[in-house]
Design a protein around this motif. Structure first.
Motif, mmCIF file in Angstrom:
data_model
loop_
_atom_site.group_PDB
_atom_site.id
_atom_site.type_symbol
_atom_site.label_atom_id
_atom_site.label_comp_id
_atom_site.label_asym_id
_atom_site.label_seq_id
_atom_site.Cartn_x
_atom_site.Cartn_y
_atom_site.Cartn_z
ATOM 1 N N THR A 113 46.077 -56.948 -17.418
ATOM 2 C CA THR A 113 46.189 -55.733 -18.217
ATOM 3 C C THR A 113 47.654 -55.497 -18.566
ATOM 4 O OG1 THR A 113 46.551 -54.280 -16.326
ATOM 5 C CG2 THR A 113 44.244 -54.714 -16.947
ATOM 6 N N ARG A 114 47.871 -54.559 -19.445
ATOM 7 C CA ARG A 114 49.235 -54.176 -19.783
ATOM 8 C C ARG A 114 49.960 -53.688 -18.533
ATOM 9 N NH1 ARG A 114 50.641 -50.265 -24.710
ATOM 10 N NH2 ARG A 114 49.581 -52.001 -25.700
ATOM 11 N N ILE B 110 54.522 -56.606 -12.980
ATOM 12 C CA ILE B 110 55.101 -57.893 -12.587
ATOM 13 C C ILE B 110 56.461 -58.092 -13.257
ATOM 14 C CG2 ILE B 110 54.829 -60.398 -12.742
ATOM 15 C CD1 ILE B 110 51.836 -59.946 -12.251
ATOM 16 N N ALA B 111 56.574 -57.704 -14.525
ATOM 17 C CA ALA B 111 57.857 -57.842 -15.221
ATOM 18 C C ALA B 111 58.939 -57.033 -14.516
ATOM 19 C CB ALA B 111 57.721 -57.407 -16.673
ATOM 20 N N TYR C 149 57.634 -58.960 -22.428
ATOM 21 C CA TYR C 149 57.326 -60.057 -23.348
ATOM 22 C C TYR C 149 57.802 -61.408 -22.827
ATOM 23 C CZ TYR C 149 62.174 -59.798 -24.997
ATOM 24 O OH TYR C 149 63.540 -59.796 -25.071
ATOM 25 N N GLU C 150 58.775 -61.412 -21.923
ATOM 26 C CA GLU C 150 59.271 -62.683 -21.405
ATOM 27 C C GLU C 150 58.221 -63.405 -20.570
ATOM 28 O OE1 GLU C 150 64.079 -62.180 -21.173
ATOM 29 O OE2 GLU C 150 62.912 -61.195 -19.594
ATOM 30 N N LEU C 151 57.290 -62.673 -19.993
ATOM 31 C CA LEU C 151 56.209 -63.328 -19.250
ATOM 32 C C LEU C 151 55.308 -64.146 -20.172
ATOM 33 C CD1 LEU C 151 55.227 -60.517 -16.743
ATOM 34 C CD2 LEU C 151 56.082 -62.792 -16.152
#
Length: 108
Positions: free
Chosen positions: A46-47, A53-54, A62-64
């Protein structure tokens, strides 16, 4: 680079940051199955998962979705662009602060 069978790079980020799935289990209080299934792409994320996690990994969400190598190159490019822009701003500021001296014309 071949497209992954999933749409995020959590496993690669964990490896590049010397983290393990067990770290997420312990530090974020996720259960082991959730981490394993989410990291492997077998369970949708999910978002909120991405954001949590980010933040934990000190990444932008977005890097994930990018391979760590690509994200690091973008970070370096951004840092270089900011450095160049700062230098340009300083150069413009210096030229505005210094009055132009008239050039000497030789009469010879």
């Amino acid at each position: 680079m071949a497209a992954p069978g999933h749409d995020w790079y959590l496993k690669q980020w964990l490896r590049s940051l010397n983290k393990k799935q067990a770290d997420i289990v312990r530090d974020l209080d996720w259960n082991k199955a959730r981490v394993s299934l989410t990291a492997s792409g077998k369970q949708a994320y999910t978002r909120d998962d991405i954001n949590e996690i980010a933040e934990y990994l000190n990444l932008r969400p977005y890097e994930l979705l990018m391979h760590p190598d690509d994200a690091m190159r973008l970070r370096q490019l951004r840092a270089e662009m900011l450095r160049l822009a700062h230098e340009a701003d300083e150069a413009v500021g210096e030229s505005v602060d210094k009055p132009n001296k008239p050039e000497r014309v030789s009469t010879g």
